[in-house]
Scaffold this motif. Structure first.
Motif, PDB file in Angstrom:
ATOM      1  N   ILE A 251      36.749  43.847  42.359  1.00 16.97           N
ATOM      2  CA  ILE A 251      37.656  43.879  41.653  1.00 16.97           C
ATOM      3  C   ILE A 251      37.505  43.691  40.061  1.00 16.97           C
ATOM      4  O   ILE A 251      37.422  44.497  38.843  1.00 16.97           O
ATOM      5  CB  ILE A 251      38.418  43.993  42.099  1.00 16.97           C
ATOM      6  CG1 ILE A 251      38.920  44.745  43.749  1.00 16.97           C
ATOM      7  CG2 ILE A 251      39.919  43.714  41.754  1.00 16.97           C
ATOM      8  CD1 ILE A 251      39.529  44.280  44.124  1.00 16.97           C
ATOM      9  N   PRO A 252      37.131  42.590  40.309  1.00 19.78           N
ATOM     10  CA  PRO A 252      36.993  42.282  38.813  1.00 19.78           C
ATOM     11  C   PRO A 252      35.940  42.657  37.623  1.00 19.78           C
ATOM     12  O   PRO A 252      36.159  42.503  36.326  1.00 19.78           O
ATOM     13  CB  PRO A 252      37.002  40.783  39.221  1.00 19.78           C
ATOM     14  CG  PRO A 252      36.168  40.229  40.185  1.00 19.78           C
ATOM     15  CD  PRO A 252      37.149  41.755  40.852  1.00 19.78           C
TER      16      PRO A 252
ATOM     17  N   PRO B  99      45.664  41.354  31.262  1.00 23.97           N
ATOM     18  CA  PRO B  99      46.082  41.599  32.935  1.00 23.97           C
ATOM     19  C   PRO B  99      45.077  41.244  33.723  1.00 23.97           C
ATOM     20  O   PRO B  99      44.053  40.944  34.522  1.00 23.97           O
ATOM     21  CB  PRO B  99      46.216  43.237  32.790  1.00 23.97           C
ATOM     22  CG  PRO B  99      46.933  43.657  32.274  1.00 23.97           C
ATOM     23  CD  PRO B  99      46.638  42.421  30.520  1.00 23.97           C
ATOM     24  N   THR B 100      43.119  41.589  32.912  1.00 19.00           N
ATOM     25  CA  THR B 100      41.938  41.524  33.032  1.00 19.00           C
ATOM     26  C   THR B 100      41.271  39.785  33.647  1.00 19.00           C
ATOM     27  O   THR B 100      41.099  39.691  34.604  1.00 19.00           O
ATOM     28  CB  THR B 100      41.469  42.101  31.977  1.00 19.00           C
ATOM     29  OG1 THR B 100      40.739  43.702  31.785  1.00 19.00           O
ATOM     30  CG2 THR B 100      39.352  41.886  32.790  1.00 19.00           C
ATOM     31  N   VAL B 101      41.964  39.548  32.737  1.00 15.32           N
ATOM     32  CA  VAL B 101      41.519  37.867  32.501  1.00 15.32           C
ATOM     33  C   VAL B 101      42.297  37.088  34.122  1.00 15.32           C
ATOM     34  O   VAL B 101      42.134  36.551  35.161  1.00 15.32           O
ATOM     35  CB  VAL B 101      42.063  37.005  31.951  1.00 15.32           C
ATOM     36  CG1 VAL B 101      42.459  35.276  31.636  1.00 15.32           C
ATOM     37  CG2 VAL B 101      40.902  37.566  30.382  1.00 15.32           C
ATOM     38  N   ALA B 102      43.822  38.001  33.886  1.00 10.03           N
ATOM     39  CA  ALA B 102      44.623  36.909  35.169  1.00 10.03           C
ATOM     40  C   ALA B 102      43.954  37.827  36.752  1.00 10.03           C
ATOM     41  O   ALA B 102      43.802  36.757  37.483  1.00 10.03           O
ATOM     42  CB  ALA B 102      45.490  38.230  35.131  1.00 10.03           C
ATOM     43  N   ALA B 103      43.474  38.736  36.569  1.00 12.09           N
ATOM     44  CA  ALA B 103      42.909  39.281  37.550  1.00 12.09           C
ATOM     45  C   ALA B 103      41.386  38.710  38.024  1.00 12.09           C
ATOM     46  O   ALA B 103      41.212  38.775  39.206  1.00 12.09           O
ATOM     47  CB  ALA B 103      42.792  41.454  37.548  1.00 12.09           C
TER      48      ALA B 103
ATOM     49  N   ALA C 200      41.428  37.028  41.722  1.00 14.26           N
ATOM     50  CA  ALA C 200      40.003  37.071  42.697  1.00 14.26           C
ATOM     51  C   ALA C 200      39.234  35.796  43.308  1.00 14.26           C
ATOM     52  O   ALA C 200      39.110  36.090  44.289  1.00 14.26           O
ATOM     53  CB  ALA C 200      39.804  38.593  42.129  1.00 14.26           C
ATOM     54  N   ALA C 201      39.166  34.942  42.143  1.00 11.72           N
ATOM     55  CA  ALA C 201      37.872  33.903  41.859  1.00 11.72           C
ATOM     56  C   ALA C 201      39.049  33.325  43.196  1.00 11.72           C
ATOM     57  O   ALA C 201      37.761  32.682  43.599  1.00 11.72           O
ATOM     58  CB  ALA C 201      37.934  33.830  40.649  1.00 11.72           C
ATOM     59  N   ILE C 202      40.112  33.033  42.560  1.00  7.89           N
ATOM     60  CA  ILE C 202      40.981  32.318  43.864  1.00  7.89           C
ATOM     61  C   ILE C 202      40.699  32.472  45.473  1.00  7.89           C
ATOM     62  O   ILE C 202      40.570  31.272  46.226  1.00  7.89           O
ATOM     63  CB  ILE C 202      41.648  31.814  43.268  1.00  7.89           C
ATOM     64  CG1 ILE C 202      41.976  31.307  42.221  1.00  7.89           C
ATOM     65  CG2 ILE C 202      42.841  30.834  44.167  1.00  7.89           C
ATOM     66  CD1 ILE C 202      43.229  30.843  41.134  1.00  7.89           C
TER      67      ILE C 202
ATOM     68  N   PHE D 259      30.441  33.537  37.610  1.00  6.80           N
ATOM     69  CA  PHE D 259      30.347  34.563  36.842  1.00  6.80           C
ATOM     70  C   PHE D 259      32.551  34.419  36.794  1.00  6.80           C
ATOM     71  O   PHE D 259      32.322  35.872  35.579  1.00  6.80           O
ATOM     72  CB  PHE D 259      30.051  35.415  38.339  1.00  6.80           C
ATOM     73  CG  PHE D 259      30.681  36.293  39.739  1.00  6.80           C
ATOM     74  CD1 PHE D 259      32.372  36.979  39.431  1.00  6.80           C
ATOM     75  CD2 PHE D 259      30.289  35.934  40.694  1.00  6.80           C
ATOM     76  CE1 PHE D 259      32.756  36.717  41.145  1.00  6.80           C
ATOM     77  CE2 PHE D 259      31.114  35.902  41.894  1.00  6.80           C
ATOM     78  CZ  PHE D 259      32.675  36.606  41.223  1.00  6.80           C
ATOM     79  N   SER D 260      32.733  34.449  37.182  1.00  4.92           N
ATOM     80  CA  SER D 260      34.083  34.282  36.890  1.00  4.92           C
ATOM     81  C   SER D 260      34.631  33.862  35.530  1.00  4.92           C
ATOM     82  O   SER D 260      35.745  34.416  35.229  1.00  4.92           O
ATOM     83  CB  SER D 260      35.411  34.078  37.839  1.00  4.92           C
ATOM     84  OG  SER D 260      35.470  34.412  39.019  1.00  4.92           O
ATOM     85  N   VAL D 261      34.586  32.338  35.011  1.00  9.15           N
ATOM     86  CA  VAL D 261      34.630  31.631  34.101  1.00  9.15           C
ATOM     87  C   VAL D 261      33.433  31.662  32.826  1.00  9.15           C
ATOM     88  O   VAL D 261      33.898  32.552  31.053  1.00  9.15           O
ATOM     89  CB  VAL D 261      34.094  30.469  34.229  1.00  9.15           C
ATOM     90  CG1 VAL D 261      34.378  29.738  33.124  1.00  9.15           C
ATOM     91  CG2 VAL D 261      35.615  29.904  35.172  1.00  9.15           C
TER      92      VAL D 261
END
Lengths: 105, 203
Positions: free
Chosen positions: A28-29, A42-46, A50-52, B194-196
């Motif tokens: 997804i991200p 919204p992308t950053v929020a997603a 998704a990471a959490i 990858f998220s940060v």
């Protein structure tokens, strides 16, 4: 002795469930960023959500953290580490971002 | 069969051993939590430094999403194959454990290889850790994770040697379980990376 050990603990289902959920939560991200499907906010929020969720999926299905079977002291150190991280990371970012803002004034 | 009753000396010894391994597991868990704190602070450092590019290249100039996605898949699949090794160990299948650990090690090695390739490419372009605050933070955070994965790889090879020579004894199984925790933990840290670092970097 080995037999009693094999009656408890995770099974194949746990690992495969974890793998499928992790694949979805990774796809997804990456898709949102690669195909630029949403605007920046919204992308950053997603990405964050998704990471959490993926971290929780890994803790549950790969490290087998469980409120019933995991020893209480392990859960306690996990929560204490989360608390420390929130104080130190949150506090550092708060101070540095505030400083950045004030320097720009 | 009858040696598991706690009244016999052998049973009491087994109970004592079980307690000792539970203590080792808890000690290792505390180590993992302190490692999590180290990574969290490296993340904080990276976030603070990430805008400080000093006129040099930014994340979107340097990062390749398909490359990062490949690394992510290698690590995720290796976490699953380590899970298969744990299951084989619990079933007492020595050959199975060795085979799954070998697959895990190959996937982990491919991950480290991709990371070295990425780092070497960046340094060749003049985007080494000395170029800007952003790159210092990047190399420290991602490099620390890469070193952890490399240590994990060495441990997997040592583990395979122990399983091949000693068999699936109680102490070996106990070490295998802790190594599994370490390996799965590194995959969690990679979610953060990858998220940060990568995804916001190319936004």
């Amino acid at each position: 002795m080995q037999h009693t050990a094999s009656t408890q603990g995770p099974d194949l289902r746990a690992y495969l469930t974890g793998l499928v959920l992790a694949l979805i939560l990774t796809a997804i991200p990456f898709a949102l960023v690669y195909f630029k499907l949403l605007s920046t906010g919204p992308t950053v929020a997603a990405i964050v959500i998704a990471a959490i969720v993926q971290v929780l999926v890994h803790l549950r299905f790969f490290l087998h953290i469980d409120f019933r079977r995991t020893p209480k002291e392990n859960l306690l150190t996990l929560f204490f580490a989360c608390f420390l991280i929130m104080v130190m990371v949150g506090g550092s970012l708060w101070i540095m971002i505030d400083l950045h803002y004030r320097m720009a004034l | 069969m009858s040696d598991t009753t706690a009244a016999t000396p052998a049973g009491a010894e087994a109970a004592h051993d079980a307690e000792r391994y539970a203590e080792k597991d808890f000690g290792f868990w505390i180590y993992l939590m302190t490692d999590a704190v180290i990574f969290a602070l490296l993340f904080a450092t990276y976030i603070v430094l990430s805008r400080g590019t000093a006129g040099g290249p930014t994340g979107s100039d340097l990062f390749s999403l398909p490359h990062t996605f490949g690394e992510t898949m290698l690590l995720l699949v290796s976490s699953t194959t380590f899970g298969m090794a744990s299951l084989a160990a619990r079933a007492g299948n020595r050959g199975g454990v060795l085979a799954w650990l070998a697959i895990t090690a190959v996937l982990g090695l491919a991950f480290v290889g991709m990371e070295i390739q990425e780092f070497a490419g960046m340094i060749a372009k003049g985007a080494g850790p000395d170029r800007s605050g952003f790159l210092s933070g990047f190399f420290t955070l991602v490099g620390t994770h890469g070193v952890h994965v490399s240590v994990g790889l060495i441990s997997i090879v040592v583990m395979m040697g122990q399983i091949a020579t000693k068999g699936l004894t109680v102490p070996v199984l106990s070490r295998l379980m802790r190594l599994a925790l370490f390996w799965h933990f590194l995959d969690i840290v990679w979610i953060g990376i990858f998220s940060v670092v990568y995804l916001p970097g190319v936004l």
